[in-house]
Scaffold this motif. Structure first.
Motif, PDB file in Angstrom:
ATOM      1  N   ILE A 261     -31.248  -8.109  59.639  1.00  0.00           N
ATOM      2  CA  ILE A 261     -32.917  -8.001  59.867  1.00  0.00           C
ATOM      3  C   ILE A 261     -33.073  -6.361  59.563  1.00  0.00           C
ATOM      4  O   ILE A 261     -32.347  -5.642  59.874  1.00  0.00           O
ATOM      5  N   THR A 262     -34.438  -6.431  59.218  1.00  0.00           N
ATOM      6  CA  THR A 262     -34.775  -5.039  59.012  1.00  0.00           C
ATOM      7  C   THR A 262     -36.480  -5.081  59.348  1.00  0.00           C
ATOM      8  O   THR A 262     -36.822  -6.080  59.154  1.00  0.00           O
ATOM      9  N   GLY A 263     -36.935  -4.019  59.991  1.00  0.00           N
ATOM     10  CA  GLY A 263     -38.340  -4.068  60.368  1.00  0.00           C
ATOM     11  C   GLY A 263     -38.797  -3.067  61.625  1.00  0.00           C
ATOM     12  O   GLY A 263     -37.719  -2.207  61.898  1.00  0.00           O
ATOM     13  N   PRO A 264     -39.788  -3.268  62.260  1.00  0.00           N
ATOM     14  CA  PRO A 264     -39.976  -2.717  63.398  1.00  0.00           C
ATOM     15  C   PRO A 264     -38.842  -2.807  64.304  1.00  0.00           C
ATOM     16  O   PRO A 264     -38.345  -3.870  64.611  1.00  0.00           O
ATOM     17  N   ASP A 265     -38.751  -1.758  64.971  1.00  0.00           N
ATOM     18  CA  ASP A 265     -37.632  -1.638  65.998  1.00  0.00           C
ATOM     19  C   ASP A 265     -37.545  -2.636  67.104  1.00  0.00           C
ATOM     20  O   ASP A 265     -36.614  -3.316  67.508  1.00  0.00           O
ATOM     21  N   ALA A 266     -38.701  -3.013  67.549  1.00  0.00           N
ATOM     22  CA  ALA A 266     -39.087  -4.063  68.624  1.00  0.00           C
ATOM     23  C   ALA A 266     -38.681  -5.326  67.991  1.00  0.00           C
ATOM     24  O   ALA A 266     -37.699  -6.071  68.785  1.00  0.00           O
ATOM     25  N   GLU A 267     -38.973  -5.700  66.745  1.00  0.00           N
ATOM     26  CA  GLU A 267     -38.364  -7.077  66.336  1.00  0.00           C
ATOM     27  C   GLU A 267     -36.983  -6.953  65.890  1.00  0.00           C
ATOM     28  O   GLU A 267     -36.452  -8.063  66.109  1.00  0.00           O
ATOM     29  N   VAL A 268     -36.351  -5.984  65.470  1.00  0.00           N
ATOM     30  CA  VAL A 268     -34.983  -5.919  65.445  1.00  0.00           C
ATOM     31  C   VAL A 268     -34.292  -6.024  66.623  1.00  0.00           C
ATOM     32  O   VAL A 268     -33.332  -6.909  66.941  1.00  0.00           O
ATOM     33  N   GLU A 269     -34.700  -5.400  67.905  1.00  0.00           N
ATOM     34  CA  GLU A 269     -34.238  -5.500  69.137  1.00  0.00           C
ATOM     35  C   GLU A 269     -34.225  -6.690  69.513  1.00  0.00           C
ATOM     36  O   GLU A 269     -33.492  -7.453  70.339  1.00  0.00           O
ATOM     37  N   ALA A 270     -35.458  -7.391  69.420  1.00  0.00           N
ATOM     38  CA  ALA A 270     -35.847  -9.044  69.962  1.00  0.00           C
ATOM     39  C   ALA A 270     -34.738  -9.867  69.231  1.00  0.00           C
ATOM     40  O   ALA A 270     -33.997 -10.742  69.827  1.00  0.00           O
TER      41      ALA A 270
END
Length: 111
Positions: free
Chosen positions: A70-79
């Motif tokens: 996955i790649t994207g905003p840190d919060a989305e990756v962390e989720a």
């Protein structure tokens, strides 16, 4: 065809963290999984609010490769990593913090 030598997850993670340390790339173990056979995900945070996560996969010739999960905003990756860890409690997660996005996964011995 010769069988590929397999390292334990614990050994590979310790070696990877040492390699990153030698390259002056900050990295942290954020989830410790099964020491023998736990899967490993490497999250690379570029410290600008974005991140990427990599996991081991196979290419079309059945060679083991690092593939982007996955790649994207840190919060989305962390989720996504939280979901992966809920699905697989034996999962290891290494977080790399590098503004240039370096992870060294494409270097000899880490591929």
């Amino acid at each position: 065809m010769a069988a590929e030598a397999r390292l334990t997850s614990d050994f590979w993670v310790r070696a990877y963290l040492a390699r990153l340390r030698l390259a002056a790339i900050p990295a942290f173990l954020t989830a410790k999984g099964d020491p023998t056979a736990g899967a490993v995900i490497v999250k690379v945070a570029t410290l600008d609010g974005y991140a990427r996560a990599w996991h081991r996969s196979y290419d079309t010739d059945f060679n083991r490769v690092w593939a982007e999960l996955i790649t994207g905003p840190d919060a989305e990756v962390e989720a996504e990593l939280v979901r992966q860890r809920a699905y697989d409690p034996d999962l290891w997660i290494v977080e790399v913090e590098d503004r240039e996005g370096r992870h060294l996964l494409d270097e000899d011995g880490l591929r």
